[in-house]
Scaffold this motif. Sequence first.
Motif, PDB file in Angstrom:
ATOM      1  N   TRP A  76       0.830  -1.259  -0.010  1.00  0.00           N
ATOM      2  CA  TRP A  76      -0.023   0.031   0.090  1.00  0.00           C
ATOM      3  C   TRP A  76       1.003   1.245   0.108  1.00  0.00           C
ATOM      4  CZ3 TRP A  76      -4.458   1.334  -1.565  1.00  0.00           C
ATOM      5  CH2 TRP A  76      -5.225   2.609  -0.915  1.00  0.00           C
ATOM      6  N   PRO A  77       0.742   2.217  -0.753  1.00  0.00           N
ATOM      7  CA  PRO A  77       1.460   3.275  -1.048  1.00  0.00           C
ATOM      8  C   PRO A  77       1.313   4.252   0.069  1.00  0.00           C
ATOM      9  CG  PRO A  77       0.492   2.861  -3.038  1.00  0.00           C
ATOM     10  CD  PRO A  77      -0.196   2.116  -2.090  1.00  0.00           C
ATOM     11  N   LEU A  78       2.634   4.516   0.667  1.00  0.00           N
ATOM     12  CA  LEU A  78       2.253   5.622   1.932  1.00  0.00           C
ATOM     13  C   LEU A  78       1.936   6.727   1.568  1.00  0.00           C
ATOM     14  CD1 LEU A  78       5.680   4.511   3.621  1.00  0.00           C
ATOM     15  CD2 LEU A  78       3.786   3.903   4.132  1.00  0.00           C
ATOM     16  N   GLU A  79       1.875   7.171   0.341  1.00  0.00           N
ATOM     17  CA  GLU A  79       1.495   8.511  -0.086  1.00  0.00           C
ATOM     18  C   GLU A  79       0.094   8.646  -0.638  1.00  0.00           C
ATOM     19  OE1 GLU A  79       2.993   6.838  -3.827  1.00  0.00           O
ATOM     20  OE2 GLU A  79       3.582   6.865  -1.698  1.00  0.00           O
ATOM     21  N   ALA A  80      -0.598   7.428  -0.188  1.00  0.00           N
ATOM     22  CA  ALA A  80      -2.022   7.566  -0.657  1.00  0.00           C
ATOM     23  C   ALA A  80      -2.751   8.404   0.163  1.00  0.00           C
ATOM     24  CB  ALA A  80      -2.577   6.151  -0.424  1.00  0.00           C
ATOM     25  N   GLY A  81      -2.500   8.959   1.448  1.00  0.00           N
ATOM     26  CA  GLY A  81      -3.287   9.677   2.038  1.00  0.00           C
ATOM     27  C   GLY A  81      -4.469   9.242   3.089  1.00  0.00           C
ATOM     28  N   TYR A  82      -4.641   7.760   2.703  1.00  0.00           N
ATOM     29  CA  TYR A  82      -5.802   7.165   3.672  1.00  0.00           C
ATOM     30  C   TYR A  82      -5.003   5.841   3.936  1.00  0.00           C
ATOM     31  CZ  TYR A  82      -8.551  10.461   1.083  1.00  0.00           C
ATOM     32  OH  TYR A  82      -9.169  11.678   0.368  1.00  0.00           O
ATOM     33  N   ALA A  83      -5.591   5.285   5.032  1.00  0.00           N
ATOM     34  CA  ALA A  83      -5.203   3.823   5.376  1.00  0.00           C
ATOM     35  C   ALA A  83      -5.981   2.847   4.408  1.00  0.00           C
ATOM     36  CB  ALA A  83      -5.616   3.402   6.832  1.00  0.00           C
ATOM     37  N   LEU A  84      -5.321   1.924   4.266  1.00  0.00           N
ATOM     38  CA  LEU A  84      -6.069   0.873   3.152  1.00  0.00           C
ATOM     39  C   LEU A  84      -7.130   0.340   3.917  1.00  0.00           C
ATOM     40  CD1 LEU A  84      -6.164  -1.039   0.904  1.00  0.00           C
ATOM     41  CD2 LEU A  84      -4.465  -2.585   1.994  1.00  0.00           C
ATOM     42  N   LYS A  85      -7.342   0.128   5.091  1.00  0.00           N
ATOM     43  CA  LYS A  85      -8.728  -0.301   5.508  1.00  0.00           C
ATOM     44  C   LYS A  85      -9.748   0.785   5.354  1.00  0.00           C
ATOM     45  CE  LYS A  85     -10.513  -1.934  10.104  1.00  0.00           C
ATOM     46  NZ  LYS A  85     -10.323  -2.300  11.489  1.00  0.00           N
ATOM     47  N   GLU A  86      -9.380   1.976   5.548  1.00  0.00           N
ATOM     48  CA  GLU A  86     -10.392   3.138   5.416  1.00  0.00           C
ATOM     49  C   GLU A  86     -10.949   3.182   4.133  1.00  0.00           C
ATOM     50  OE1 GLU A  86      -8.948   6.815   8.200  1.00  0.00           O
ATOM     51  OE2 GLU A  86      -7.774   6.430   6.278  1.00  0.00           O
ATOM     52  N   VAL A  87     -10.170   2.725   3.082  1.00  0.00           N
ATOM     53  CA  VAL A  87     -10.443   2.588   1.620  1.00  0.00           C
ATOM     54  C   VAL A  87     -11.376   1.561   1.089  1.00  0.00           C
ATOM     55  CG1 VAL A  87      -9.605   2.598  -0.763  1.00  0.00           C
ATOM     56  CG2 VAL A  87      -8.390   3.770   0.733  1.00  0.00           C
ATOM     57  N   PHE A  88     -11.169   0.505   1.928  1.00  0.00           N
ATOM     58  CA  PHE A  88     -12.044  -0.948   1.724  1.00  0.00           C
ATOM     59  C   PHE A  88     -13.464  -0.405   2.640  1.00  0.00           C
ATOM     60  CE2 PHE A  88      -8.298  -3.583   1.058  1.00  0.00           C
ATOM     61  CZ  PHE A  88      -8.798  -4.046  -0.304  1.00  0.00           C
ATOM     62  N   GLN A  89     -13.387   0.082   3.655  1.00  0.00           N
ATOM     63  CA  GLN A  89     -14.685   0.536   4.448  1.00  0.00           C
ATOM     64  C   GLN A  89     -15.479   1.441   3.736  1.00  0.00           C
ATOM     65  OE1 GLN A  89     -12.890   1.937   8.207  1.00  0.00           O
ATOM     66  NE2 GLN A  89     -13.291   0.139   9.267  1.00  0.00           N
ATOM     67  N   PHE A  90     -15.004   2.360   2.919  1.00  0.00           N
ATOM     68  CA  PHE A  90     -15.573   3.219   1.886  1.00  0.00           C
ATOM     69  C   PHE A  90     -16.061   2.473   0.918  1.00  0.00           C
ATOM     70  CE2 PHE A  90     -15.496   6.110  -1.872  1.00  0.00           C
ATOM     71  CZ  PHE A  90     -16.358   6.855  -1.329  1.00  0.00           C
ATOM     72  N   ARG A  91     -15.218   1.685   0.257  1.00  0.00           N
ATOM     73  CA  ARG A  91     -15.674   1.239  -1.111  1.00  0.00           C
ATOM     74  C   ARG A  91     -16.870   0.016  -0.716  1.00  0.00           C
ATOM     75  NH1 ARG A  91     -11.133  -2.104  -3.623  1.00  0.00           N
ATOM     76  NH2 ARG A  91     -13.130  -2.609  -5.261  1.00  0.00           N
ATOM     77  N   VAL A  92     -16.963  -0.579   0.414  1.00  0.00           N
ATOM     78  CA  VAL A  92     -17.767  -1.669   0.607  1.00  0.00           C
ATOM     79  C   VAL A  92     -19.274  -0.960   0.575  1.00  0.00           C
ATOM     80  CG1 VAL A  92     -17.907  -1.625   3.126  1.00  0.00           C
ATOM     81  CG2 VAL A  92     -18.286  -3.480   2.044  1.00  0.00           C
ATOM     82  N   SER A  93     -19.285   0.281   0.946  1.00  0.00           N
ATOM     83  CA  SER A  93     -20.751   0.920   1.004  1.00  0.00           C
ATOM     84  C   SER A  93     -21.157   1.782  -0.419  1.00  0.00           C
ATOM     85  CB  SER A  93     -20.955   1.813   2.014  1.00  0.00           C
ATOM     86  OG  SER A  93     -20.051   2.792   2.277  1.00  0.00           O
ATOM     87  N   PHE A  94     -19.947   2.307  -0.930  1.00  0.00           N
ATOM     88  CA  PHE A  94     -20.039   3.184  -2.063  1.00  0.00           C
ATOM     89  C   PHE A  94     -20.498   2.436  -3.258  1.00  0.00           C
ATOM     90  CE2 PHE A  94     -17.707   5.647  -5.282  1.00  0.00           C
ATOM     91  CZ  PHE A  94     -18.432   6.755  -5.306  1.00  0.00           C
ATOM     92  N   GLU A  95     -19.523   1.259  -3.428  1.00  0.00           N
ATOM     93  CA  GLU A  95     -19.587   0.713  -4.888  1.00  0.00           C
ATOM     94  C   GLU A  95     -20.846  -0.022  -5.092  1.00  0.00           C
ATOM     95  OE1 GLU A  95     -16.306  -0.996  -6.589  1.00  0.00           O
ATOM     96  OE2 GLU A  95     -14.982   0.093  -5.187  1.00  0.00           O
ATOM     97  N   PRO A  96     -21.513  -0.860  -4.101  1.00  0.00           N
ATOM     98  CA  PRO A  96     -22.738  -1.462  -4.119  1.00  0.00           C
ATOM     99  C   PRO A  96     -23.846  -0.333  -4.471  1.00  0.00           C
ATOM    100  CG  PRO A  96     -21.683  -2.370  -2.449  1.00  0.00           C
ATOM    101  CD  PRO A  96     -20.807  -1.203  -2.664  1.00  0.00           C
ATOM    102  N   ALA A  97     -23.809   0.986  -3.834  1.00  0.00           N
ATOM    103  CA  ALA A  97     -25.166   1.926  -4.046  1.00  0.00           C
ATOM    104  C   ALA A  97     -24.800   2.293  -5.559  1.00  0.00           C
ATOM    105  CB  ALA A  97     -24.475   3.082  -2.942  1.00  0.00           C
ATOM    106  N   ALA A  98     -23.565   2.530  -6.064  1.00  0.00           N
ATOM    107  CA  ALA A  98     -23.305   3.008  -7.500  1.00  0.00           C
ATOM    108  C   ALA A  98     -23.889   1.748  -8.388  1.00  0.00           C
ATOM    109  CB  ALA A  98     -22.004   3.067  -7.431  1.00  0.00           C
ATOM    110  N   LEU A  99     -23.648   0.498  -8.044  1.00  0.00           N
ATOM    111  CA  LEU A  99     -24.165  -0.583  -8.794  1.00  0.00           C
ATOM    112  C   LEU A  99     -25.721  -0.593  -8.852  1.00  0.00           C
ATOM    113  CD1 LEU A  99     -24.053  -3.182 -10.346  1.00  0.00           C
ATOM    114  CD2 LEU A  99     -23.722  -4.583  -8.273  1.00  0.00           C
TER     115      LEU A  99
END
Length: 230
Positions: A76-99
């Motif tokens: 996981w790139p350190l310069e990403a600005g977000y923890a990897l766990k935070e990104v997965f937590q966001f995606r798990v609600s955001f992407e199904p809503a988009a679908l």
Amino acid sequence: MPSRVARAIQDMIAERSLQAGDMLPSQRDMTVLLGASRPSVREAVSMLETLGLVRVEKRKGVFVAAPGGRSPADMWPLEAGYALKEVFQFRVSFEPAALRLAFPNLKGAALQRLRAYADALKVAASNGNSVLAAEQDTLFHDVIFEHCGNHLYDDIRRHLSRVMQNSQWVPMVMLEQVRDTAEEHMSILAAIEAGDCDAACAALENHIIAAARRCDLDININLSPREQTQ
């Protein structure tokens, strides 16, 4: 798309029979050799680094990485600005809503594209080609946002494209589990083709949870009523 340049660099490594520890041409030289822009080469190298295929040493250059030995979370790139766990937590609600928004539009040419990307991902997984698998994975997810009909969702996806893509790619460090990613995409596709929106959204949610687990992360979400009865 950086993945196309990344594939060209991957081919260069194979054609030159480069081994772990061997140095690649400088990024400036690669722009000439590959006929690509400097930003495209930079993004391609970043993609290859995230997939664990090269390592970048500041002020030294880009080197072929040794296979294995690192976990997905290590990439996981350190310069990403977000923890990897935070990104997965966001995606798990955001992407199904988009679908759910996109579901009525995923037919005809859009559905054919999803099928093509899912099939190509499965082939790439069988061949152990993580670069091609990562490309097809990204394209599959992009179709959903292209057809969700909500400019805000699409803009958020574009704005966060790098961190979201990286979260899709880091689990592919473990080549033996890329087949799981491919099968999960097939499950999403099967539900879409069957006209079952709830099942498709649940399959996408499960895919993101499984990707997080491949990174040794439990993203701690409540199961939907549908999942609780399974």
